[in-house]
Design a protein around this motif. Structure first.
Motif, PDB file in Angstrom:
ATOM      1  N   VAL A 695       0.869  -1.239   0.087  1.00  0.00           N
ATOM      2  CA  VAL A 695      -0.018  -0.024   0.083  1.00  0.00           C
ATOM      3  C   VAL A 695       0.882   1.183  -0.108  1.00  0.00           C
ATOM      4  N   TRP A 696       2.004   1.339   0.704  1.00  0.00           N
ATOM      5  CA  TRP A 696       2.688   2.468   0.887  1.00  0.00           C
ATOM      6  C   TRP A 696       3.412   2.722  -0.510  1.00  0.00           C
ATOM      7  N   LYS A 697       3.795   1.792  -1.073  1.00  0.00           N
ATOM      8  CA  LYS A 697       4.499   1.786  -2.370  1.00  0.00           C
ATOM      9  C   LYS A 697       3.350   2.385  -3.383  1.00  0.00           C
ATOM     10  N   ASP A 698       2.399   1.777  -3.461  1.00  0.00           N
ATOM     11  CA  ASP A 698       1.545   2.514  -4.222  1.00  0.00           C
ATOM     12  C   ASP A 698       1.115   3.947  -4.112  1.00  0.00           C
ATOM     13  N   VAL A 699       0.829   4.201  -2.946  1.00  0.00           N
ATOM     14  CA  VAL A 699       0.464   5.703  -2.566  1.00  0.00           C
ATOM     15  C   VAL A 699       1.470   6.523  -2.660  1.00  0.00           C
ATOM     16  N   LEU A 700       2.897   6.242  -2.205  1.00  0.00           N
ATOM     17  CA  LEU A 700       3.905   7.021  -2.523  1.00  0.00           C
ATOM     18  C   LEU A 700       4.353   7.087  -3.657  1.00  0.00           C
ATOM     19  N   LYS A 701       4.242   6.088  -4.182  1.00  0.00           N
ATOM     20  CA  LYS A 701       4.760   6.047  -5.877  1.00  0.00           C
ATOM     21  C   LYS A 701       6.284   5.486  -5.629  1.00  0.00           C
ATOM     22  N   LEU A 702       6.529   4.580  -5.187  1.00  0.00           N
ATOM     23  CA  LEU A 702       7.941   3.991  -4.851  1.00  0.00           C
ATOM     24  C   LEU A 702       7.990   2.901  -5.345  1.00  0.00           C
ATOM     25  N   ASP A 703       9.353   2.330  -5.478  1.00  0.00           N
ATOM     26  CA  ASP A 703       9.641   0.919  -5.884  1.00  0.00           C
ATOM     27  C   ASP A 703       9.686   0.096  -4.807  1.00  0.00           C
ATOM     28  N   PHE A 712       6.208   9.654   6.601  1.00  0.00           N
ATOM     29  CA  PHE A 712       6.314  11.122   6.147  1.00  0.00           C
ATOM     30  C   PHE A 712       7.763  11.539   5.817  1.00  0.00           C
ATOM     31  N   ASP A 713       8.820  10.852   6.180  1.00  0.00           N
ATOM     32  CA  ASP A 713      10.173  10.926   5.510  1.00  0.00           C
ATOM     33  C   ASP A 713      10.166  10.859   3.967  1.00  0.00           C
ATOM     34  N   LEU A 714       9.207   9.923   3.915  1.00  0.00           N
ATOM     35  CA  LEU A 714       9.246   9.000   2.364  1.00  0.00           C
ATOM     36  C   LEU A 714       8.474  10.055   1.379  1.00  0.00           C
ATOM     37  N   GLY A 715       8.012  11.251   1.890  1.00  0.00           N
ATOM     38  CA  GLY A 715       7.251  12.199   0.852  1.00  0.00           C
ATOM     39  C   GLY A 715       5.807  12.070   1.443  1.00  0.00           C
ATOM     40  N   GLY A 716       5.114  11.440   2.370  1.00  0.00           N
ATOM     41  CA  GLY A 716       3.901  11.231   2.942  1.00  0.00           C
ATOM     42  C   GLY A 716       3.613  12.513   3.471  1.00  0.00           C
ATOM     43  N   HIS A 717       2.293  12.850   3.295  1.00  0.00           N
ATOM     44  CA  HIS A 717       1.576  14.258   4.091  1.00  0.00           C
ATOM     45  C   HIS A 717       0.213  13.766   4.284  1.00  0.00           C
ATOM     46  N   SER A 718      -0.494  14.841   4.789  1.00  0.00           N
ATOM     47  CA  SER A 718      -2.059  14.433   5.303  1.00  0.00           C
ATOM     48  C   SER A 718      -2.988  13.778   4.369  1.00  0.00           C
ATOM     49  N   LEU A 719      -2.916  14.441   3.242  1.00  0.00           N
ATOM     50  CA  LEU A 719      -3.723  13.568   2.348  1.00  0.00           C
ATOM     51  C   LEU A 719      -3.364  12.280   1.764  1.00  0.00           C
ATOM     52  N   LEU A 720      -2.146  12.048   1.718  1.00  0.00           N
ATOM     53  CA  LEU A 720      -1.442  10.703   1.481  1.00  0.00           C
ATOM     54  C   LEU A 720      -2.056   9.824   2.491  1.00  0.00           C
ATOM     55  N   ILE A 738      -7.412   6.659  11.017  1.00  0.00           N
ATOM     56  CA  ILE A 738      -6.474   7.384  10.546  1.00  0.00           C
ATOM     57  C   ILE A 738      -5.395   8.144  11.257  1.00  0.00           C
ATOM     58  N   THR A 739      -5.865   8.128  12.600  1.00  0.00           N
ATOM     59  CA  THR A 739      -4.583   8.547  13.229  1.00  0.00           C
ATOM     60  C   THR A 739      -3.559   7.536  13.855  1.00  0.00           C
ATOM     61  N   ASP A 740      -3.928   6.388  13.402  1.00  0.00           N
ATOM     62  CA  ASP A 740      -2.822   5.337  13.695  1.00  0.00           C
ATOM     63  C   ASP A 740      -1.659   5.445  12.610  1.00  0.00           C
ATOM     64  N   ILE A 741      -1.928   5.978  11.472  1.00  0.00           N
ATOM     65  CA  ILE A 741      -0.892   6.274  10.535  1.00  0.00           C
ATOM     66  C   ILE A 741       0.131   7.375  11.062  1.00  0.00           C
ATOM     67  N   ALA A 788      18.788  15.741  -8.909  1.00  0.00           N
ATOM     68  CA  ALA A 788      18.643  17.125  -8.942  1.00  0.00           C
ATOM     69  C   ALA A 788      17.379  17.702  -8.089  1.00  0.00           C
ATOM     70  N   THR A 789      16.262  16.712  -8.028  1.00  0.00           N
ATOM     71  CA  THR A 789      15.159  16.791  -7.574  1.00  0.00           C
ATOM     72  C   THR A 789      14.658  16.195  -6.297  1.00  0.00           C
ATOM     73  N   THR A 790      14.646  16.425  -5.255  1.00  0.00           N
ATOM     74  CA  THR A 790      14.299  15.476  -4.028  1.00  0.00           C
ATOM     75  C   THR A 790      12.963  15.913  -3.269  1.00  0.00           C
ATOM     76  N   THR A 791      12.213  15.046  -2.953  1.00  0.00           N
ATOM     77  CA  THR A 791      11.077  15.555  -2.306  1.00  0.00           C
ATOM     78  C   THR A 791      11.080  14.360  -1.029  1.00  0.00           C
ATOM     79  N   THR A 792      10.853  15.212   0.185  1.00  0.00           N
ATOM     80  CA  THR A 792      10.878  14.407   1.454  1.00  0.00           C
ATOM     81  C   THR A 792       9.420  14.842   2.350  1.00  0.00           C
ATOM     82  N   ARG A 793       9.623  14.277   3.507  1.00  0.00           N
ATOM     83  CA  ARG A 793       8.478  14.499   4.493  1.00  0.00           C
ATOM     84  C   ARG A 793       7.198  14.209   3.743  1.00  0.00           C
TER      85      ARG A 793
END
Length: 793
Positions: A695-703, A712-720, A738-741, A788-793
C-alpha cells in the motif's frame, strides 16, 4: 466551561499507545431521570426532589434531567406534562439538558408539542431534547382515542412533523372549514434542529426504526438483559449507518439508581421502596399486560401469547414472591445499586454494549432528603467512570469524546484529518459549533462539515494583530466557490481600500483593513513596522486601522447584503496548516548556503487542501545540492513548520517579460525520492508487513520501502495518509484509525500495533526514534550524490 487545548502530537493522534475500545475511550454521560412512585408522596412539597436534584445535576457535570409523561395513575402521576416540568427545571438551572422521557406523541397534536417545547427551549437558552414514545396504556388514549390502534406509526409520522415545525417550516393540517390550514408555530426555538430520541421498551424493530430516521434511543432494562440490549444497539447502529446519517447515533439507558458508601446499607434503604414501586407499576400494567411492551419479549408475539401474561390471576402470596424475585434481579443485574466502586462493573457492562448515557432513575419511593444526601456518591461514580484520557495519552478524537466537546476550533487541515477518522466523526457530529480558520476553507470540506456537524460550521477570519477573529461566515451544505470571510464581528470594522487608503466600491479588489476594539497597539520594539501596518482611520476620522496585506473584496449576495471574499495575499506572506509564514525568511536562510546562487520559496497546493512549502534553487557553478542536508541546515535556524517539504534544483528560473521571476511558471516538484542505501534497508517479512508495504509503495509512488522507513520522511503528507488509511482498511479488513498512521509511521511499528494491540503502542516511541535515526543516516550518506530533485516529508 471546560477549555481543552490539544498539543501538536494530540492533533495528529500521536499522544499515546492505548488502543481504542468501548471502555477505554467511550465517555458515559450521567443524567437524572424522574418517574415518581406515588403522586401523593412529598405532601405539600411534591417537586422538591425534582428541583433540588436538578440544581445538583446542573452544578456537578450531569448531562441532563429527564421527566416523563404519565396520566391518570399514581405511578408517575406527578408528571402529566413533561414540558411544564421541563420549564420549571429550566428556570432554576443554567447548563444541564432538559429532556422529555417521554412525550407520548400519539396523544397530542404535533403543533402543540412544537409550541410547548419551543417555550422551554427559549427559557433554557437551547437545552431541550425530546424522546418520543408511542404509548401503550389504553386509558391514556382517552386523550386521543383514534390513535391507539396505530400508535407506533402515528408516532413515527408525527416525529417528522414536529421536526419540520421546529425548523420553522409551514405544515398543512386539517381545518374546521373542510380545507387545510397552513401553520407555522411560535415562538421560534433557540436550537435550529431538535435533538430527539425514540423510546423503546425492548422491541428490536423500534431500535431499527429509530436508526433509520436518525433518532437517538431511550430504553431501559425492564424485560431485557444487557446482552439482549447489545444486539438491539448493534441493529440500531447498523440501521443508522445504512440510512446515511452522520456519526453512530446515541443510546440513553434508564437505570434505577441509589449509590452510597456501604453496600448493606444501600440494600436496606432500597428494598422496601423498590418493591413498593414495582408493585405500583404492576397495578398499572396488570389489567393491560398484553399491551405493555416489556411483556412482548419476542417480536411478532400474537394475541394468544400476549394474553397468556395474566397478572390478575396471581394470588397475593404469588404476587409477593414475584416482587421479591424482581427486587433481587433489579438489585443485582438491572440497576446502579451499591457503592461507587461496586457499581463500576455495571458501568463497564453498559459501556461495552455501546450505551452513551445512563439516565439514573432516583425517585422510586426513597425519602427525598435521603436521595439528595446520597447524590454526591452517584456523582463520585460518574467521576470514577470517566476514561483516563489525559494530556499525555489521548488523541484529539479521544479528548473530544472524553470531554463531550461542544465547540471546536481548528484549521481546515486539521478538520480534514478529523473528517477522515471514524472516531473523530462521532465527536464532530455532536458539536454545537465548529470554528474553522487560519487558512483558506476548501468548499468541498465546508460542505462535508456542514452535513456532519449537528450545529453551526463557521469560517473564521482574523489576524493576530486584531485579537484575533475579525469576521465570520456560517457555511451551509450547498457551499460552492470561495467560502466568504463573512461580516465583521461586534465592535470591529472592515474596509476594502486602495493604495491611497480610500474605500473601494463592492466588487472591486483591494487591501483588507481592520479597525475597531480588536486592533492592538503595535509590534513590540518594532516602530517602523508598526507605522507601516497601523495607520490612522481615514473613514471614521478617529482610531486606527490595521493593514492586513490580504487582497479581498465585498461580494453582493442575492438578497442584496454583502460579505467579504478573500482573494489572496498582497505580499508573499502565506499560511500553511494554520501557521503564518514569511517566505522571505526562508529564502534569506537558504541564500546563506555557499552552494546556492538563487532561492525562491512558494506555498503550492498541487492537491486540493494540501498546501506545502517548495524551495526552488539555482546552484553556484554546478554545485551539488542535497535536499535532506539543506533541511537539516535550516532546522537549526527555523521552526519545523517553516521547513520546505521539497527542494527543486533548476538551471535557471523562468522570468516574466519585464524580467521578474515568474513564480507561476515554476514546475511542480518531482515525486521521486532518493533510493535507500542497501545497508539501511530492512525488507518486509510476513504477510502483514508485506501488505502494508505494498500500500505504501502504491500511495507514495515508490519501488521499495523498508520496515523502518518513516511514512512522512518518504514524502507522505496528510492527504496521502488519508489515502493510505483507506487502502489499508480495505486490504487488511481491520479496525484502523486515520490517526494510527501518524501514531505508527513505520511499517514495523504499525504491524506490531495491529498484531499486539496495546503492546504495539508501547513500541511507538522506540520505533519512531529508530525510523528517524535511519532517515538521518540516509541523509548523511546521500549528501555526496543526490539527484537534482528531492521530495521528502
Amino acid at each position: 466551561y471546560t477549555v481543552v487545548v490539544a498539543s501538536e502530537e494530540q492533533k495528529l493522534g500521536a499522544g499515546g499507545g492505548t488502543p481504542r475500545g468501548a471502555q477505554a475511550t467511550r465517555k458515559l454521560d450521567f443524567s437524572l431521570f424522574y418517574f415518581s412512585a406515588d403522586e401523593n408522596e412529598g405532601g405539600q412539597d411534591k417537586y422538591r426532589l425534582l428541583l433540588e436534584g436538578a440544581k445538583y445535576a446542573d452544578k456537578n457535570g450531569f448531562a441532563a434531567v429527564w421527566t416523563p409523561e404519565r396520566h391518570f395513575h399514581a405511578f408517575g402521576g406527578l408528571y402529566p406534562n413533561p414540558a411544564v416540568a421541563g420549564a420549571a427545571v429550566a428556570a432554576v438551572t443554567e447548563h444541564v439538558g432538559i429532556r422529555a422521557g417521554s412525550v407520548v406523541l400519539p396523544l397530542h397534536h404535533p403543533a402543540r408539542v412544537a409550541e410547548e417545547w419551543s417555550v422551554v427551549d427559549n427559557i433554557s437558552k437551547g437545552r431541550v431534547g425530546i424522546s418520543f414514545a408511542s404509548g401503550w396504556q389504553p386509558n391514556d388514549f382517552a386523550l386521543m382515542p383514534g390513535n391507539f390502534a396505530d400508535n407506533k406509526n402515528v408516532m413515527l409520522r408525527n416525529i417528522e412533523v414536529v421536526r419540520k415545525l421546529w425548523r420553522g417550516e409551514s405544515v398543512a393540517f386539517d381545518g374546521p372549514l373542510d380545507k387545510p390550514v397552513e401553520l407555522r408555530t411560535l415562538p421560534r426555538p433557540v436550537q435550529k434542529e431538535l435533538p430527539y430520541w425514540v423510546t423503546s421498551a425492548g422491541n428490536p424493530q423500534t431500535f431499527i426504526d429509530a436508526g433509520r430516521i436518525g433518532a437517538n434511543v431511550l430504553t431501559h432494562l425492564l424485560g431485557q438483559t444487557v446482552e439482549e440490549l447489545a444486539e438491539k444497539i448493534a441493529a440500531y447502529r447498523k440501521a443508522y449507518k445504512d440510512a446515511g446519517h452522520a456519526g453512530e447515533g446515541f443510546v440513553s439507558l434508564m437505570l434505577h439508581s441509589f449509590v452510597g458508601p456501604d453496600m448493606q446499607a444501600v440494600r436496606a434503604t432500597v428494598k422496601q421502596p423498590l418493591i413498593a414501586y414495582l408493585k405500583t407499576s404492576l397495578h398499572l400494567v396488570k389489567q393491560y399486560a398484553w399491551s405493555f411492551p416489556a411483556f412482548k419479549r419476542r417480536e411478532g408475539m400474537d394475541a394468544k401469547d400476549q394474553g397468556s401474561v395474566d397478572l390478575q390471576s396471581l394470588a397475593p402470596e404469588e404476587m409477593d414472591a414475584l416482587l421479591e424475585h424482581s427486587f433481587e434481579r433489579y438489585f443485582d443485574d438491572s440497576g446502579l445499586f451499591g457503592t461507587p466502586q461496586s457499581c463500576l462493573a455495571m458501568i463497564d457492562r453498559i459501556k461495552a454494549v455501546g450505551v452513551d448515557d445512563v439516565a439514573c432513575l432516583i425517585d422510586f419511593g426513597i425519602a427525598s432528603d435521603t436521595v439528595l444526601a446520597h447524590l454526591p456518591h452517584l456523582n463520585a461514580l460518574r467521576e470514577q467512570s470517566m476514561p483516563a484520557a489525559t494530556a499525555g495519552d489521548a488523541s484529539l478524537a479521544d479528548l473530544m469524546q472524553h470531554h463531550q466537546v461542544t465547540h471546536l476550533q481548528c484549521t481546515p487541515s486539521m478538520a480534514r484529518m478529523l473528517v477522515a477518522d471514524d472516531v473523530a466523526r462521532v465527536g464532530l457530529s455532536k458539536l454545537h459549533c465548529m470554528m474553522v480558520g487560519g487558512e483558506a476553507f476548501p468548499p468541498s470540506l465546508a460542505r462535508d462539515l456542514a452535513g456532519l456537524v449537528r450545529g453551526k460550521v463557521m469560517n473564521m477570519y482574523g489576524p493576530t494583530e486584531t485579537t484575533i477573529w475579525s469576521a465570520v461566515h456560517t457555511v451551509n451544505k450547498e457551499a460552492s466557490g470561495v467560502i466568504p470571510l463573512g461580516k465583521p464581528l461586534a465592535n470591529q470594522q472592515v474596509h476594502i481600500l486602495d493604495s491611497r487608503l480610500q474605500p473601494l466600491p463592492p466588487g472591486v479588489p483591494g487591501e483588507l483593513a481592520i479597525g475597531g476594539d480588536g486592533v492592538v497597539r503595535g509590534y513590540l520594539q518594532r516602530p517602523e513596522l508598526t507605522a507601516e501596518r497601523f495607520v490612522p482611520d481615514p473613514i471614521r476620522g478617529s482610531g486606527r486601522l490595521y493593514r492586513s496585506g490580504d487582497l479581498a473584496r465585498w461580494r453582493q449576495n442575492d438578497d442584496g447584503s454583502g460579505v467579504l471574499e478573500f482573494l489572496g495575499r498582497l505580499d508573499h506572506q502565506v499560511k500553511v496548516r494554520g501557521y503564518r509564514i514569511e517566505l522571505g525568511e526562508i529564502e534569506a536562510a537558504l541564500a546563506e548556503h555557499d552552494g546556492i546562487a538563487q532561492a525562491v520559496v512558494m506555498a503550492r497546493e498541487d492537491e486540493t487542501g494540501d498546501a506545502r512549502l517548495v524551495a526552488y534553487l539555482v546552484a553556484h557553478g554546478g554545485a551539488t545540492l542535497d535536499g535532506n542536508a539543506l533541511r537539516e541546515s535550516l532546522r537549526a535556524r527555523l521552526p519545523e513548520f517553516m521547513l520546505p517539504s521539497a527542494f527543486v534544483v533548476l538551471g535557471e528560473f523562468p522570468h516574466t517579460p519585464n524580467g521578474k521571476i515568474d513564480r507561476k511558471a515554476l514546475p511542480a516538484p518531482d515525486a521521486a525520492v532518493p533510493s535507500v542505501p542497501a545497508a539501511d534497508f530492512v525488507a518486509p517479512t510476513g504477510d502483514l508487513e508485506t501488505q502494508i508495504a505494498n500500500v505504501w509503495k502504491d500511495v507514495l509512488k515508490l519501488d521499495t520501502v523498508g520496515t523502518r522507513d518513516n511514512f512522512f520522511d518518504l514524502g507522505g503528507h496528510s492527504l496521502l495518509a488519508v489515502q493510505a488509511h483507506r487502502r489499508l482498511k480495505e486490504a487488511l479488513q481491520r479496525d484502523l484509525s486515520i490517526t494510527d498512521i501518524f501514531r505508527f509511521p513505520t511499517i514495523q511499528s504499525l504491524a506490531t500495533y495491529l498484531t499486539e494491540g496495546s503492546q504495539g503502542g508501547a513500541q511507538q516511541g522506540s520505533d519512531r526514534a529508530q525510523g528517524r535515526r535511519a532517515a538521518m543516516q540516509r541523509r548523511q550518506q546521500q549528501r555526496s550524490g543526490a539527484p537534482a530533485t528531492t521530495t521528502t516529508r
